[in-house]
Design a protein around this motif. Structure first.
Motif, PDB file in Angstrom:
ATOM      1  N   VAL A 106       4.187  12.457   2.374  1.00  0.00           N
ATOM      2  CA  VAL A 106       4.235  11.629   3.572  1.00  0.00           C
ATOM      3  C   VAL A 106       4.274  10.159   3.165  1.00  0.00           C
ATOM      4  N   VAL A 107       5.012   9.347   3.940  1.00  0.00           N
ATOM      5  CA  VAL A 107       5.123   7.911   3.683  1.00  0.00           C
ATOM      6  C   VAL A 107       3.887   7.198   4.219  1.00  0.00           C
ATOM      7  N   LEU A 108       3.189   6.460   3.311  1.00  0.00           N
ATOM      8  CA  LEU A 108       2.055   5.633   3.731  1.00  0.00           C
ATOM      9  C   LEU A 108       2.483   4.202   4.009  1.00  0.00           C
ATOM     10  N   ASN A 109       3.322   3.670   3.152  1.00  0.00           N
ATOM     11  CA  ASN A 109       3.896   2.337   3.342  1.00  0.00           C
ATOM     12  C   ASN A 109       5.137   2.222   2.457  1.00  0.00           C
ATOM     13  N   LYS A 110       5.613   1.015   2.224  1.00  0.00           N
ATOM     14  CA  LYS A 110       6.878   0.846   1.506  1.00  0.00           C
ATOM     15  C   LYS A 110       6.836   1.360   0.074  1.00  0.00           C
ATOM     16  N   ALA A 179      10.777  -0.400  -3.301  1.00  0.00           N
ATOM     17  CA  ALA A 179      10.215  -0.361  -1.948  1.00  0.00           C
ATOM     18  C   ALA A 179      11.164   0.336  -0.976  1.00  0.00           C
ATOM     19  N   ILE A 180      10.604   1.167  -0.109  1.00  0.00           N
ATOM     20  CA  ILE A 180      11.384   1.810   0.954  1.00  0.00           C
ATOM     21  C   ILE A 180      11.758   0.767   1.999  1.00  0.00           C
ATOM     22  N   ASN A 181      12.972   0.817   2.471  1.00  0.00           N
ATOM     23  CA  ASN A 181      13.431  -0.109   3.509  1.00  0.00           C
ATOM     24  C   ASN A 181      13.019   0.425   4.879  1.00  0.00           C
ATOM     25  N   LEU A 182      11.807   0.090   5.282  1.00  0.00           N
ATOM     26  CA  LEU A 182      11.305   0.564   6.576  1.00  0.00           C
ATOM     27  C   LEU A 182      11.866  -0.241   7.742  1.00  0.00           C
ATOM     28  N   ASP A 183      12.293  -1.456   7.482  1.00  0.00           N
ATOM     29  CA  ASP A 183      12.688  -2.358   8.569  1.00  0.00           C
ATOM     30  C   ASP A 183      14.095  -2.098   9.091  1.00  0.00           C
ATOM     31  N   ASN A 184      14.954  -1.486   8.267  1.00  0.00           N
ATOM     32  CA  ASN A 184      16.344  -1.277   8.685  1.00  0.00           C
ATOM     33  C   ASN A 184      16.758   0.179   8.514  1.00  0.00           C
ATOM     34  N   SER A 185      15.913   1.073   8.994  1.00  0.00           N
ATOM     35  CA  SER A 185      16.197   2.497   8.819  1.00  0.00           C
ATOM     36  C   SER A 185      16.653   3.172  10.102  1.00  0.00           C
ATOM     37  N   ILE A 189      13.136   6.356   9.002  1.00  0.00           N
ATOM     38  CA  ILE A 189      12.052   6.288   8.026  1.00  0.00           C
ATOM     39  C   ILE A 189      10.939   5.428   8.613  1.00  0.00           C
ATOM     40  N   ASN A 190       9.719   5.922   8.562  1.00  0.00           N
ATOM     41  CA  ASN A 190       8.561   5.147   9.023  1.00  0.00           C
ATOM     42  C   ASN A 190       7.311   5.682   8.338  1.00  0.00           C
ATOM     43  N   SER A 191       6.288   4.872   8.321  1.00  0.00           N
ATOM     44  CA  SER A 191       5.011   5.308   7.769  1.00  0.00           C
ATOM     45  C   SER A 191       4.200   6.011   8.851  1.00  0.00           C
ATOM     46  N   VAL A 192       3.287   6.865   8.421  1.00  0.00           N
ATOM     47  CA  VAL A 192       2.360   7.523   9.326  1.00  0.00           C
ATOM     48  C   VAL A 192       1.097   6.674   9.392  1.00  0.00           C
ATOM     49  N   CYS A 193       0.314   6.781  10.451  1.00  0.00           N
ATOM     50  CA  CYS A 193      -0.945   6.049  10.557  1.00  0.00           C
ATOM     51  C   CYS A 193      -2.077   6.851   9.914  1.00  0.00           C
ATOM     52  N   LEU A 194      -2.976   6.153   9.234  1.00  0.00           N
ATOM     53  CA  LEU A 194      -4.143   6.803   8.637  1.00  0.00           C
ATOM     54  C   LEU A 194      -5.330   6.731   9.592  1.00  0.00           C
TER      55      LEU A 194
END
Length: 331
Positions: A106-110, A179-185, A189-194
């Motif tokens: 799972v994606v946590l952040n970039k 780094a994952i490009n979360l801003d232009n996906s 692609i997005n991170s999950v909340c903890l």
């Protein structure tokens, strides 16, 4: 010099010293006021950047594209659509020159992913890669889905107390080389909340993954690999009830179900069999909060049997129990 002149000179010097002291006190007082009220970066502790930074959920964490479910199976679930689980990762291992799906993550952040420790146990960073931004495993990045991308791995942090014998502390962090490009996906692609440390979850949760969709045989999970049917499409099961720790311990035994574990699965006869299987391990178990954000409740860890018809629940790593460990290491 007369005594009177000496006295006047002494008094004058004393007055100057007193005035200087008053000025210094005023300067100190003013400095304290500025320090306590100013938000300027110049007033911040110069050593701040050298201190460890705690993991912080991104502003957009846990948000996904609006989707409609299609009938299908994870085992006993539905087929996901593009962007429905944008934090979902396919962790892939190189075998005989091919990259094959081995576990979820799972994606946590970039920069950081989270998975189960047994998924990476004994493997090197060079033998693994992460596929993000797609619900289809056969996509060739960047592919037609637009944002599918492969990332190589620079660092693996396995929980220091992980036990392969009883799956205690079955958690691992993965740092990516880029780094994952979360801003232009485009929402793919997005991170999950903890969750916060100590948060407890009840009611229903949702599980997703690319694991087996059907199994054969009547034995345990390791005996159900005859003619397995895997999924190229990301699948999910929703409305899976959380099982209390005492109830889960009564099924598995105290030696298997420990603090930091969470169980989920429908009791026998209440729902058709559904749950995770090989290939789903390391993937996310989520619950959507009132604001529509996905909270990472658990990471798929182990079970007695895939989609057990007798109501034996699946077992997950309880993320709220490991929030401080994540904060300390995902920096």
């Amino acid at each position: 010099m007369s005594k009177s002149l000496q006295l006047l000179s002494l008094i004058s010097k004393s007055l100057i010293i007193i005035q200087l002291a008053i000025c210094c006190l005023q300067c100190i007082s003013a400095t304290k006021i500025i320090s306590s009220n100013s938000s300027n970066s110049d007033d911040i502790d110069k050593n701040f950047d050298d201190k460890p930074k705690l993991f912080v959920n991104t502003d957009n964490c846990g948000l996904k594209k609006p989707t409609a479910a299609i009938d299908g199976y994870i085992i006993g679930g539905s087929e996901a659509t593009a962007g429905q689980f944008p934090w979902q990762v396919s962790l892939q291992k190189r075998q005989s020159g091919l990259w094959l799906h081995t576990c979820g993550a799972v994606v946590l952040n970039k920069r950081w992913l989270l998975t189960a420790a047994h998924c990476i146990n004994g493997l090197s960073e060079q033998s693994l890669r992460a596929l993000v931004g797609t619900h289809l495993l056969n996509v060739k990045p960047p592919g037609t889905t637009g944002q599918a991308a492969v990332y190589r791995i620079s660092k693996i942090i396995k929980h220091q107390d992980f036990s392969a014998d009883n799956m205690a502390n079955n958690l691992a962090l993965i740092r990516l080389t880029a780094a994952i490009n979360l801003d232009n996906s485009d929402g793919l692609i997005n991170s999950v909340c903890l969750p916060n440390t100590g948060d407890k979850f009840t009611q229903y949760v949702t599980l997703s993954g690319w694991g087996l969709t059907t199994v054969s045989g009547s034995g345990g999970q390791q005996q159900q690999q005859q003619q397995p049917v895997t999924s190229n499409k990301l699948m999910f099961v929703s409305d899976v009830p959380i099982v209390s720790l005492p109830k889960c311990r009564s099924i598995y035994g105290m030696n298997w179900i420990r603090e930091g574990m969470l169980c989920a699965g429908a009791p026998k006869g209440q729902q058709s069999p559904k749950g995770f299987c090989q290939g789903d391990n390391g993937g996310p178990l989520i619950q959507t909060d009132p604001n529509g954000r996905a909270i990472l409740v658990g990471i798929s860890s182990f079970n007695a049997r895939c989609a057990s018809p007798d109501g034996t629940p699946d077992v997950f790593v309880e993320i709220s129990n490991y929030r401080q460990w994540i904060d300390k290491n995902a920096v």
